[in-house]
Scaffold this active site. Structure first.
Site, mmCIF file in Angstrom:
data_model
loop_
_atom_site.group_PDB
_atom_site.id
_atom_site.type_symbol
_atom_site.label_atom_id
_atom_site.label_comp_id
_atom_site.label_asym_id
_atom_site.label_seq_id
_atom_site.Cartn_x
_atom_site.Cartn_y
_atom_site.Cartn_z
ATOM 1 C CG HIS A 297 33.442 23.579 -4.299
ATOM 2 N ND1 HIS A 297 34.052 22.487 -3.016
ATOM 3 C CD2 HIS A 297 34.032 22.999 -5.515
ATOM 4 C CE1 HIS A 297 34.745 21.568 -3.712
ATOM 5 N NE2 HIS A 297 34.866 22.051 -4.975
ATOM 6 C CB CYS B 80 36.510 46.032 5.936
ATOM 7 S SG CYS B 80 36.030 44.178 6.441
HETATM 8 C C1 RB5 Z 1 37.639 49.273 11.262
HETATM 9 O O1 RB5 Z 1 38.447 49.490 12.359
HETATM 10 C C2 RB5 Z 1 37.243 47.658 11.145
HETATM 11 O O2 RB5 Z 1 36.613 47.418 12.304
HETATM 12 C C3 RB5 Z 1 36.888 47.489 9.940
HETATM 13 O O3 RB5 Z 1 37.763 47.583 8.931
HETATM 14 C C4 RB5 Z 1 36.520 45.835 9.572
HETATM 15 O O4 RB5 Z 1 37.823 45.177 9.926
HETATM 16 C C5 RB5 Z 1 35.546 45.256 10.280
HETATM 17 O O5 RB5 Z 1 35.102 44.011 10.255
#
Ligand code: RB5
Length: 144
Positions: free
Chosen positions: A101, A68
């Site tokens: 670990h 993400c």
């Molecule tokens: C999306 O904008 C962002 O919040 C997501 O990709 C992530 O970083 C969340 O933890």
């Protein structure tokens, strides 16, 4: 030698890095099951963590990669599930230690914070490093 099956997932913040890492993985001994997302349209990261986690829990994948924007949301989401040890890594050392670990079974990366070259190094180290067992097994049992 049988191929290692890697489940991949990302939100819009990790989409681009995920695509690059899939190409990278396919050059080696990995088979990839990709659960999306498939573009940069905003989506919710828990919806993409869930199928990756399920594939591992059901034995349909050996390990996973989640990406993400920061890697934090995916880590929090994935680590809610039983038997999942998702490690947010940013260099070879964190990737190596998370395997040695912590017996991490999902590599989590921040698509907006980590450079692609560093992410590829994390991938290489994560999937080539073995869990050391021994005292670390006891610690992991305590988490379970
Ligand atoms: C999306 O904008 C962002 O919040 C997501 O990709 C992530 O970083 C969340 O933890």
């Amino acid at each position: 030698m049988s191929k290692i099956l890697i489940a991949t997932g990302a939100d819009h913040g990790g989409f681009k890095m995920k695509q690059e890492l899939i190409k990278h993985l396919k050059q080696f001994k990995f088979e990839v099951i990709d659960f999306g997302t498939n573009d940069t349209k905003p989506v919710d990261y828990p919806d993409y963590a869930e199928p990756v986690v399920t594939a591992i829990q059901e034995g349909k994948a050996d390990m996973g990669i989640l990406v993400c924007g920061s890697g934090v949301g995916m880590s929090i989401a994935a680590n809610r599930y039983k038997g999942i040890r998702a490690a947010l890594c940013y260099d070879e050392t964190t990737a190596m230690l998370s395997r040695q670990h912590n017996d991490a079974n999902i590599l989590v990366l921040g698509g907006r914070l980590t450079k692609l070259t560093a992410a590829k190094k994390c991938v290489n180290k994560f999937f080539s490093t073995k869990f050391e067992g021994d005292r670390h097994s006891r610690r992991i049992r305590k988490i379970g």
